[in-house]
Design an enzyme around this catalytic site. Structure first.
Site, PDB file in Angstrom:
ATOM      1  N   HIS A  17      31.837  30.805  47.249  1.00  0.00           N
ATOM      2  CA  HIS A  17      32.421  32.000  47.852  1.00  0.00           C
ATOM      3  C   HIS A  17      33.588  32.480  46.994  1.00  0.00           C
ATOM      4  O   HIS A  17      34.447  31.691  46.606  1.00  0.00           O
ATOM      5  CB  HIS A  17      32.922  31.690  49.265  1.00  0.00           C
ATOM      6  CG  HIS A  17      33.699  32.798  49.899  1.00  0.00           C
ATOM      7  ND1 HIS A  17      34.981  32.648  50.379  1.00  0.00           N
ATOM      8  CD2 HIS A  17      33.365  34.106  50.121  1.00  0.00           C
ATOM      9  CE1 HIS A  17      35.409  33.795  50.876  1.00  0.00           C
ATOM     10  NE2 HIS A  17      34.452  34.699  50.734  1.00  0.00           N
ATOM     11  N   SER A  18      33.602  33.770  46.659  1.00  0.00           N
ATOM     12  CA  SER A  18      34.726  34.393  45.977  1.00  0.00           C
ATOM     13  C   SER A  18      35.040  33.649  44.668  1.00  0.00           C
ATOM     14  O   SER A  18      34.165  33.549  43.799  1.00  0.00           O
ATOM     15  CB  SER A  18      35.929  34.437  46.930  1.00  0.00           C
ATOM     16  OG  SER A  18      36.906  35.331  46.478  1.00  0.00           O
ATOM     17  N   TYR A  19      36.251  33.133  44.504  1.00  0.00           N
ATOM     18  CA  TYR A  19      36.586  32.350  43.303  1.00  0.00           C
ATOM     19  C   TYR A  19      35.598  31.209  43.088  1.00  0.00           C
ATOM     20  O   TYR A  19      35.321  30.809  41.937  1.00  0.00           O
ATOM     21  CB  TYR A  19      38.020  31.807  43.433  1.00  0.00           C
ATOM     22  CG  TYR A  19      38.319  30.618  42.564  1.00  0.00           C
ATOM     23  CD1 TYR A  19      38.445  30.750  41.182  1.00  0.00           C
ATOM     24  CD2 TYR A  19      38.477  29.345  43.126  1.00  0.00           C
ATOM     25  CE1 TYR A  19      38.720  29.636  40.384  1.00  0.00           C
ATOM     26  CE2 TYR A  19      38.752  28.243  42.342  1.00  0.00           C
ATOM     27  CZ  TYR A  19      38.875  28.391  40.973  1.00  0.00           C
ATOM     28  OH  TYR A  19      39.134  27.296  40.176  1.00  0.00           O
TER      29      TYR A  19
END
Length: 249
Positions: free
Chosen positions: A82-84
């Protein structure tokens, strides 16, 4: 429930300011669907915030994921970032490929960073965002304070309050660390991008465009903001089930 023969072991990797805790609402449904699921907390985040120090790098977080795979003796792994966490799972896939310790069954980028070889987490951010984050981290003991979940994720009420209580500053060392990996081996893996455009997080725009423009991607859209594991957990479970691939002999 016994793990399904068609479900790889799922390893969930959170984004900045998170921890394994952020996946709480999807763990039960994924396991009920027959998946073996593990959630990682990256060094310096979540319940491991007491380990945060300036020397944490992207390689540290990649090794966190690889170490879990090895400790649990997982053989067939779906890496979900998720994300980073998208750049972390990309690095973990490369490390597992090189070591031969586990087969990566696929990669799932949940509104996540999709890097090219040699790029950093910061590469997809505009110069103003890069400068602001570097200045903020320099003033905050080499850590990046949490973004407001209402602004970043479109959350409200108890959902936003839940994130505010639990988020911690994220180690800043990985921000400008380049990731080197074999682009051909990566492109040969099943890859899914789960887009969360309502509201769309601007720092993920470059990754959305990249995934849209490259061949070989499976695309899913969840009508929610940047944290679907909080705002739309059932829809995220469905999207992850769609990313399962039968194990190859």
């Amino acid at each position: 429930m016994t793990p399904s023969p068609h479900a790889p072991s799922i390893v969930l990797v959170h984004g900045a300011w998170g921890g394994a805790w952020i996946w709480r609402r999807v763990l039960g449904p994924l396991r009920a669907a027959g998946a073996e699921v593990h959630a990682v907390t990256l060094t310096g985040d979540g319940e491991r915030a007491h380990l945060r120090h300036p020397g944490i790098t992207l390689a540290t977080h990649v090794q966190d994921v690889v170490a879990l795979v090895e400790a649990e003796e997982l053989a067939d792994v779906l890496l979900v970032g998720h994300s980073y966490g998208g750049i972390v799972i990309t690095g973990a896939a490369e490390a597992l490929r090189v070591s031969g310790r586990a087969r990566v069954a696929g990669l799932v980028y949940v509104d996540a960073v999709v890097p090219a070889p040699g790029e950093c987490w910061s590469s997809g951010h505009d110069p103003a965002t890069q400068a602001a984050r570097r200045a903020t981290a320099a003033a905050q003991d080499h850590a990046l304070p949490p973004a407001d979940p209402a602004t970043a994720c479109g959350l409200a009420g108890e959902d936003a309050a839940w994130l505010r209580r639990r988020q911690v500053p994220h180690p800043f060392g990985p921000y400008d660390d380049p990731l080197h990996f074999d682009a051909r081996a990566w492109a040969a893996l099943p890859r899914t991008f789960i887009d969360c455009p309502n509201p769309a997080l601007p720092t993920i725009d470059a990754s959305r465009r990249r995934a849209r423009s490259q061949p070989g991607w499976h695309w899913a859209t969840i009508d929610t903001g940047h944290c679907p594991m909080v705002s739309k957990p059932d829809a995220l479970v469905d999207a992850l089930r769609g990313a399962w691939r039968p194990a190859q002999p």
